[in-house]
Design a protein around this motif. Sequence first.
Motif, mmCIF file in Angstrom:
data_model
loop_
_atom_site.group_PDB
_atom_site.id
_atom_site.type_symbol
_atom_site.label_atom_id
_atom_site.label_comp_id
_atom_site.label_asym_id
_atom_site.label_seq_id
_atom_site.Cartn_x
_atom_site.Cartn_y
_atom_site.Cartn_z
ATOM 1 N N THR A 54 -12.919 9.116 -17.560
ATOM 2 C CA THR A 54 -13.231 7.741 -17.182
ATOM 3 C C THR A 54 -13.253 7.602 -15.667
ATOM 4 O O THR A 54 -12.699 8.427 -14.940
ATOM 5 N N ARG A 55 -13.903 6.568 -15.216
ATOM 6 C CA ARG A 55 -13.872 6.162 -13.812
ATOM 7 C C ARG A 55 -13.893 4.645 -13.783
ATOM 8 O O ARG A 55 -14.200 3.993 -14.793
ATOM 9 N N ASP A 56 -13.554 4.072 -12.645
ATOM 10 C CA ASP A 56 -13.501 2.618 -12.527
ATOM 11 C C ASP A 56 -14.566 2.101 -11.566
ATOM 12 O O ASP A 56 -14.875 2.743 -10.552
ATOM 13 N N LEU A 57 -15.116 0.945 -11.890
ATOM 14 C CA LEU A 57 -15.986 0.189 -10.999
ATOM 15 C C LEU A 57 -15.410 -1.218 -10.877
ATOM 16 O O LEU A 57 -14.561 -1.624 -11.675
ATOM 17 N N VAL A 58 -15.874 -1.958 -9.895
ATOM 18 C CA VAL A 58 -15.427 -3.335 -9.702
ATOM 19 C C VAL A 58 -16.633 -4.259 -9.771
ATOM 20 O O VAL A 58 -17.667 -4.004 -9.151
ATOM 21 N N LEU A 59 -16.489 -5.332 -10.534
ATOM 22 C CA LEU A 59 -17.550 -6.326 -10.716
ATOM 23 C C LEU A 59 -17.087 -7.649 -10.119
ATOM 24 O O LEU A 59 -16.047 -8.185 -10.503
ATOM 25 N N ARG A 60 -17.859 -8.164 -9.167
ATOM 26 C CA ARG A 60 -17.584 -9.498 -8.590
ATOM 27 C C ARG A 60 -18.649 -10.456 -9.091
ATOM 28 O O ARG A 60 -19.845 -10.191 -8.963
#
Length: 317
Positions: A54-60
């Motif tokens: 897994t990896r993480d992204l950020v959503l604004r």
Amino acid sequence: MTNHDQAAPVRPLTRAWVSRHLEPGERIVGSEALHGGITAEVRRLTIGGRGGGTRDLVLRTFVRAEHAEDWLTRESGALTLLAGTGVPAPGLVAVDPTAEQCEYPSLLMTHLAGRTVLDDEGLEARVPRLARQLVAIHALRPAERPREYVAWTTADTVVTPQGADAAAWAGAIEVIRRPVPRHEGRLLHRDFQPGNVLFDAAAPGPAGPRITGVVDWAQTSWGPVDLDVAHCCTNLALLHGPAWGLRFAEAYEQAGGVPAATASERLYWRVRSALAFSQEVRLVAQPWRQAGRTELTTRAVAQRLDAYVSTLMDTLL
């Protein structure tokens, strides 16, 4: 792995938009709301791949902000500019500033390790690191300048807190009625403060925790470095007490930063920043309480703002 979708669901159109910007075989497997933002919803998305990693992204996502298109355009431009500069900013993945494909204007970016640290403990070590990071930002010379800064208050929109030192505030208001001091423009973050800086608090070095990221570049502007310095000074004064506002300004100069030449010019910018907070004390205090600083009620922050304005007038006038 915990699936956080129930707690922070990603809207259907936005989910489809995010999915189109993932690598082949990847999908969203988790979503977690991140606290601290005032103008946008922020989520950490866990992205699963074919191999089980897994990896993480950020959503604004800007649900109610009338300036969303401008802010997202500026932020995406800033993230593009900062790539490869050494400033630890997120990497831009995708942006939909006018909500052509999402329910609301949105930006997708890489996730940075670390966390914000708003506690009093360890502040002595963090302040010089904050100052050095801001000097590094101001040292950048972009090929294309962002738009000119916009002042966040005027002498006529200041809201003097109840019970404040009336003489100090009247004098401060008169200070910002003066003509804007002459200045040389630099790249500004425009909201550089502890809530937008990530630290690796789990593995501090000899001089305290290192900075792992600077986030929220939606207000990126061009203008005097004193604006960024003054904004961080005010935040530190409200979080930790007026003396820390003065201490950050000293640390910025010790780190090689070059603020305005005269005391009267420095007073102008620092008072202008402090007075801008008079209109939004409640909005500023709320995310700090959510982050654990429960003692920072709206009233307590207003009192610290009053004390800081009085300190500035006594120290720099």
